[in-house]
Write an enzyme that holds these catalytic residues in place. Sequence first.
Site, PDB file in Angstrom:
ATOM      1  N   HIS A 125       0.578  -1.300   0.116  1.00 43.75           N
ATOM      2  CA  HIS A 125       0.069  -0.261   0.295  1.00 43.75           C
ATOM      3  C   HIS A 125       1.326   1.518  -0.316  1.00 43.75           C
ATOM      4  CE1 HIS A 125      -3.574   2.776   0.959  1.00 43.75           C
ATOM      5  NE2 HIS A 125      -4.653   2.020   0.377  1.00 43.75           N
ATOM      6  N   GLU A 134      -4.448   1.273  -7.370  1.00 39.94           N
ATOM      7  CA  GLU A 134      -4.572   3.068  -6.161  1.00 39.94           C
ATOM      8  C   GLU A 134      -3.817   4.249  -6.576  1.00 39.94           C
ATOM      9  OE1 GLU A 134      -6.543   1.191  -1.729  1.00 39.94           O
ATOM     10  OE2 GLU A 134      -4.890   1.431  -2.340  1.00 39.94           O
TER      11      GLU A 134
HETATM   12  P1  13P Z   1      -9.567   6.257  -0.176  1.00 44.49           P
HETATM   13  O1  13P Z   1     -11.120   4.654  -0.921  1.00 44.49           O
HETATM   14  O2  13P Z   1     -10.449   6.407   1.571  1.00 44.49           O
HETATM   15  O3  13P Z   1      -9.805   7.091  -0.928  1.00 44.49           O
HETATM   16  O4  13P Z   1      -9.044   4.807   0.464  1.00 44.49           O
HETATM   17  C1  13P Z   1      -8.580   3.833  -0.343  1.00 44.49           C
HETATM   18  C2  13P Z   1      -7.634   3.272   0.148  1.00 44.49           C
HETATM   19  O5  13P Z   1      -6.310   3.387   0.501  1.00 44.49           O
HETATM   20  C3  13P Z   1      -8.168   1.602   0.133  1.00 44.49           C
HETATM   21  O6  13P Z   1      -6.646   0.707   0.222  1.00 44.49           O
END
Ligand code: 13P
Length: 258
Positions: free
Chosen positions: A97, A169
């Site tokens: 992450h 992401e």
């Molecule tokens: P948000 O949905 O708060 O943008 O976070 C996404 C995230 O980092 C999930 O791992």
Amino acid sequence: MKPFLIIGNWKLNGSIIFVKDYINKIKKFLNKKKLDYCKISIAPAYPYLYLFNIYLNNIQMSLTAQNVDIHLSGSFTGEISINMLKDIGVKYVIVGHSERRMFHKETDKYISKKFYIIKSNGLIPILCLGETELQKNMNQTKDICVKQIDVILNDYGIEAFNNTIIAYEPIWAIGSGQLANPIEVQKIHKFIREYISQKDFKISKNIIIQYGGSINENNMDMFIKQKDINGFLIGKASLTAEDFISIVKKAEKILSSI
Ligand code: 13P
């Protein structure tokens, strides 16, 4: 029918009262509703994983851990092992992450090792990857994704990706309310799948590619409809049971019609 996996990543949030209330609401929903089109999971902080395991009682929802150590046992004070996670019923583990890359200085090499150890010890790793705003503006998104995938490919080969999950992401979209364009996200997901496909077609077909970054009930529709988007990794909107349930309900509805 495409596979679709929705995971709520609670990050550093929660309490016993919060967890019990959340589980009650989820249970009430899942007791009445059979999920036909999507799978769901929650990634609470470590102390609450066991509570989930006890109170959830295996009803249509699996457990995800936000992190794990690369060692299986031994003198590693403060760490949690894969076997411990298996012991309490965890199925998926988030790895790479951007918040761990950034705040805990986890390198691609370390993430690669962690990904492989999770996979080879019977849990399913979710490899998070994505570009910063600056990298996006410099048209480097695909290069960044390739770089983050390549470390694992080079270290452990394509088999390491068999039945695993990639979560795209974009860092600039996380927690910012700045939503990515679903058509652009589809392009990246397609690119990632094709990249994996060059090494192994079957693995590329089976790999789940989630999107994460400011997803909520009101903006999810166009994402779900994209061919190569197989789920969401949701932060903020998963912190309210009602919102998470609304997202799941809506996903079921949309997926039933495509
Ligand atoms: P948000 O949905 O708060 O943008 O976070 C996404 C995230 O980092 C999930 O791992």
